[in-house]
Design a protein around this motif. Structure first.
Motif, PDB file in Angstrom:
ATOM      1  N   ARG A  18      61.949  29.241 -14.341  1.00 17.25           N
ATOM      2  CA  ARG A  18      61.567  29.738 -13.009  1.00 17.25           C
ATOM      3  C   ARG A  18      61.089  31.162 -13.167  1.00 17.25           C
ATOM      4  O   ARG A  18      61.838  31.987 -13.710  1.00 17.25           O
ATOM      5  N   PRO A  19      59.917  31.394 -12.804  1.00 11.01           N
ATOM      6  CA  PRO A  19      58.872  30.472 -12.356  1.00 11.01           C
ATOM      7  C   PRO A  19      58.439  29.581 -13.513  1.00 11.01           C
ATOM      8  O   PRO A  19      58.649  29.886 -14.674  1.00 11.01           O
ATOM      9  N   SER A  20      57.803  28.476 -13.158  1.00 13.74           N
ATOM     10  CA  SER A  20      57.364  27.507 -14.172  1.00 13.74           C
ATOM     11  C   SER A  20      56.444  28.184 -15.180  1.00 13.74           C
ATOM     12  O   SER A  20      55.488  28.853 -14.803  1.00 13.74           O
ATOM     13  N   PRO A  21      56.747  28.011 -16.461  1.00  9.62           N
ATOM     14  CA  PRO A  21      55.911  28.638 -17.489  1.00  9.62           C
ATOM     15  C   PRO A  21      54.566  27.911 -17.639  1.00  9.62           C
ATOM     16  O   PRO A  21      54.471  26.723 -17.371  1.00  9.62           O
ATOM     17  N   ALA A  79      55.091  28.629 -24.411  1.00 12.70           N
ATOM     18  CA  ALA A  79      55.443  28.618 -22.984  1.00 12.70           C
ATOM     19  C   ALA A  79      55.630  30.068 -22.546  1.00 12.70           C
ATOM     20  O   ALA A  79      56.395  30.816 -23.165  1.00 12.70           O
ATOM     21  N   THR A  80      54.936  30.450 -21.472  1.00 12.01           N
ATOM     22  CA  THR A  80      54.973  31.846 -21.034  1.00 12.01           C
ATOM     23  C   THR A  80      55.143  31.919 -19.516  1.00 12.01           C
ATOM     24  O   THR A  80      54.499  31.183 -18.774  1.00 12.01           O
ATOM     25  N   ASN A  81      56.041  32.817 -19.076  1.00 10.04           N
ATOM     26  CA  ASN A  81      56.108  33.198 -17.661  1.00 10.04           C
ATOM     27  C   ASN A  81      56.353  34.705 -17.613  1.00 10.04           C
ATOM     28  O   ASN A  81      56.330  35.388 -18.646  1.00 10.04           O
ATOM     29  N   GLN A  82      56.589  35.239 -16.426  1.00 10.54           N
ATOM     30  CA  GLN A  82      56.710  36.700 -16.282  1.00 10.54           C
ATOM     31  C   GLN A  82      57.934  37.275 -16.977  1.00 10.54           C
ATOM     32  O   GLN A  82      58.015  38.478 -17.206  1.00 10.54           O
ATOM     33  N   TYR A  83      58.877  36.413 -17.385  1.00 12.99           N
ATOM     34  CA  TYR A  83      60.078  36.906 -18.036  1.00 12.99           C
ATOM     35  C   TYR A  83      60.027  36.830 -19.568  1.00 12.99           C
ATOM     36  O   TYR A  83      60.946  37.275 -20.235  1.00 12.99           O
TER      37      TYR A  83
END
Length: 145
Positions: free
Chosen positions: A23-26, A63-67
């Motif tokens: 969360r959010p979806s990567p 896999a990438t998200n803001q975190y």
């Protein structure tokens, strides 16, 4: 995703899948080492319909998200079975040669001792016995039953 090498044969079709939760979806993307053509990349998958040696290497799914980001890799190794075809062809050639040689030798052996008597010339050499002289020296004995 596999952490050990995956062996495929030249000409195979392969699809690599990648999934991630967060969360959010990567977002998922692929990093591949090959310059090979016919690579289809979509969300969570990489598809190669016809593997060649240029497709060999380590493929990474990221896999990438803001975190942050995470990645897994798979090592694709392509086997080329051309050498097996060449070995089988070589064995077949050897077997055909052996069969031809055996046939030749059998044919040659079956002809041994066969003479065309209609073209034979009479023996005029006194040193070579004709066979008729020996019958007098070795008379046949009658066998009694």
């Amino acid at each position: 995703m596999s952490s050990f090498p995956v062996e495929v044969t030249k000409g195979d079709e392969i699809t690599l899948s990648c999934m991630s939760n967060g969360r959010p979806s990567p977002t998922l993307d692929w990093v591949n080492p090959s310059n090979g053509s016919n690579i289809e990349i979509g969300p969570g998958f990489l598809h190669i319909p016809y593997i060649t040696s240029e497709h060999q290497g380590i493929y990474k799914c990221r896999a990438t998200n803001q975190y942050g980001s995470d990645e897994k890799d798979v090592d694709i190794r392509v086997k080329d079975l051309t050498w097996i075809v060449l070995v089988i062809a070589g064995i077949a050639a050897v077997l055909m040669t052996v069969a031809a040689m055996a046939s030749y030798l059998k044919n040659k052996a079956s002809k041994r001792g066969q003479y065309k008597l209609d073209k034979a010339k009479p023996n005029n050499n006194a040193q070579i016995p004709s066979g008729n002289d020996h019958q007098e020296n070795f008379p046949l004995k009658k066998r009694h039953p």
